[in-house]
Design a protein around this motif. Structure first.
Motif, mmCIF file in Angstrom:
data_model
loop_
_atom_site.group_PDB
_atom_site.id
_atom_site.type_symbol
_atom_site.label_atom_id
_atom_site.label_comp_id
_atom_site.label_asym_id
_atom_site.label_seq_id
_atom_site.Cartn_x
_atom_site.Cartn_y
_atom_site.Cartn_z
ATOM 1 N N ARG A 1 0.802 -1.243 -0.044
ATOM 2 C CA ARG A 1 -0.010 0.105 -0.025
ATOM 3 C C ARG A 1 0.802 1.164 0.161
ATOM 4 O O ARG A 1 0.505 2.245 -0.675
ATOM 5 C CB ARG A 1 -0.882 -0.011 1.250
ATOM 6 N N ARG A 2 1.996 1.324 0.468
ATOM 7 C CA ARG A 2 2.458 2.477 1.038
ATOM 8 C C ARG A 2 3.394 2.838 -0.532
ATOM 9 O O ARG A 2 3.343 3.825 -0.996
ATOM 10 C CB ARG A 2 3.876 2.379 1.922
ATOM 11 N N ARG A 3 4.054 1.892 -1.058
ATOM 12 C CA ARG A 3 4.762 2.217 -2.454
ATOM 13 C C ARG A 3 3.654 2.362 -3.358
ATOM 14 O O ARG A 3 4.007 3.500 -4.333
ATOM 15 C CB ARG A 3 5.665 0.932 -2.712
ATOM 16 N N THR A 4 2.521 1.772 -3.518
ATOM 17 C CA THR A 4 1.535 2.056 -4.437
ATOM 18 C C THR A 4 1.107 3.531 -4.232
ATOM 19 O O THR A 4 0.908 4.165 -5.403
ATOM 20 C CB THR A 4 0.205 1.283 -4.398
ATOM 21 N N ALA A 5 0.814 4.112 -3.080
ATOM 22 C CA ALA A 5 0.200 5.313 -2.862
ATOM 23 C C ALA A 5 1.369 6.286 -3.194
ATOM 24 O O ALA A 5 1.171 7.476 -3.864
ATOM 25 C CB ALA A 5 0.123 5.513 -1.463
ATOM 26 N N VAL A 6 2.689 6.047 -2.849
ATOM 27 C CA VAL A 6 3.787 7.014 -3.398
ATOM 28 C C VAL A 6 3.863 7.203 -4.738
ATOM 29 O O VAL A 6 3.939 8.550 -4.956
ATOM 30 C CB VAL A 6 5.036 6.792 -2.384
ATOM 31 N N GLY B 1 -6.908 12.869 -15.741
ATOM 32 C CA GLY B 1 -6.208 11.832 -15.026
ATOM 33 C C GLY B 1 -5.597 12.167 -13.730
ATOM 34 O O GLY B 1 -5.287 11.215 -12.858
ATOM 35 N N VAL B 2 -4.884 13.356 -13.631
ATOM 36 C CA VAL B 2 -4.323 13.698 -12.516
ATOM 37 C C VAL B 2 -5.186 13.728 -11.127
ATOM 38 O O VAL B 2 -4.928 13.246 -10.229
ATOM 39 C CB VAL B 2 -3.511 15.080 -12.504
ATOM 40 N N ILE B 3 -6.327 14.131 -11.590
ATOM 41 C CA ILE B 3 -7.349 14.496 -10.211
ATOM 42 C C ILE B 3 -7.801 12.900 -10.114
ATOM 43 O O ILE B 3 -7.891 12.719 -8.760
ATOM 44 C CB ILE B 3 -8.751 15.195 -11.056
ATOM 45 N N PHE B 4 -7.915 12.027 -10.918
ATOM 46 C CA PHE B 4 -8.459 10.677 -10.590
ATOM 47 C C PHE B 4 -7.287 10.001 -9.938
ATOM 48 O O PHE B 4 -7.360 9.154 -8.987
ATOM 49 C CB PHE B 4 -9.062 9.867 -11.729
ATOM 50 N N ILE B 5 -5.900 10.221 -10.170
ATOM 51 C CA ILE B 5 -4.856 9.554 -9.781
ATOM 52 C C ILE B 5 -4.629 10.047 -8.295
ATOM 53 O O ILE B 5 -4.512 8.983 -7.445
ATOM 54 C CB ILE B 5 -3.366 9.749 -10.495
ATOM 55 N N VAL B 6 -4.968 11.056 -7.919
ATOM 56 C CA VAL B 6 -4.773 11.757 -6.653
ATOM 57 C C VAL B 6 -5.924 11.205 -5.855
ATOM 58 O O VAL B 6 -5.787 10.674 -4.644
ATOM 59 C CB VAL B 6 -4.985 13.241 -6.548
#
Length: 244
Positions: free
Chosen positions: A123-128, A186-191
């Motif tokens: 989870r941590r690496r994915t979020a980063v 895309g940036v909004i959805f990624i955040v």
């Protein structure tokens, strides 16, 4: 006819046909059971359909641009001069565009890693990695806004441009603006997805916007498909609009 392989496990067993209900009750049962021939989640399949529809739109824009450029009687502006960047008193052709391209292609790599670590339940690496991807995408949009500001300051409009064919401004703002809108979305959805990963929504199946069922890290893969498509489209824009 005798079975040529009497020792085969299949010879001693009869496979029962799948039980299906008849009539409207059977249709409702099959539909609600989400039966599918290929093991592809619906979200991923719908993303592929969306990408396919977007391919036609961008293709129409680029083909229209090429037809317009070849048919206009006025000289077409030289991209290496129009998009040159002054650094230390020297004009460097396409420097800003090259940096933007490098940033966007790099974001495709971080997105791929986010999908990899997502399926690994890291989870941590994915979020980063998702946040880094969003940062790179936002940087690209910021640099595109700077590019627009420069050209508008030079007098470029959708109906006129000081270097030649008036259609240049209309094509430039249409194609780059449409692509920039895709990157911004895309940036909004990624955040949003990064926030959900950090709070464990994809693992616990917590309700909320864009939250799937338990363990639905496939949502990140679907979002990654969209992001890779946006990056690929920019490669074609870079080749046909800036290098031609």
């Amino acid at each position: 006819m005798a079975n040529p392989h009497p020792s085969s496990p299949m010879s001693s067993e009869k496979i029962a046909p799948p039980v299906t209900q008849e009539g409207m009750a059977g249709l409702v049962s099959d539909w609600s059971a989400e039966r599918r021939v290929f093991d592809v989640p619906w979200g991923k399949a719908m993303m592929w359909l969306f990408i396919l529809s977007d391919v036609f739109i961008f293709a129409c824009f680029l083909v229209g641009y090429m037809v317009l450029r070849m048919s206009t009687v006025e000289p077409w502006p030289d991209a290496s001069e129009v998009f040159a960047l002054n650094v230390g008193g020297h004009s460097i052709p396409l420097l800003l565009i090259a940096i933007m391209t490098f940033i966007l292609i790099s974001s495709s790599g971080t997105m791929a890693l986010a999908v990899k670590y997502g399926y690994a339940n890291d989870r941590r690496r994915t979020a980063v990695l998702l946040l880094i991807t969003a940062l790179l995408g936002a940087t690209f949009v910021g640099m595109q806004a700077f590019e627009w500001t420069m050209l508008i300051g030079e007098g470029v409009r959708p109906w006129v441009n000081p270097w030649g064919a008036a259609q240049f401004g209309a094509v430039f703002f249409l194609i780059t603006g449409f692509h920039g809108t895709h990157v911004t979305i895309g940036v909004i959805f990624i955040v949003i997805m990064a926030v959900k990963v950090m709070r464990g929504s994809l693992e616990g199946g917590r309700p909320g916007f864009l939250t799937g069922r338990k363990g639905s890290y496939g949502m990140i893969e679907s979002l990654g498909l969209y992001w890779h498509f946006v990056d690929l489209v920019w490669v074609f824009i870079f080749a046909f609009f800036y290098l031609w």
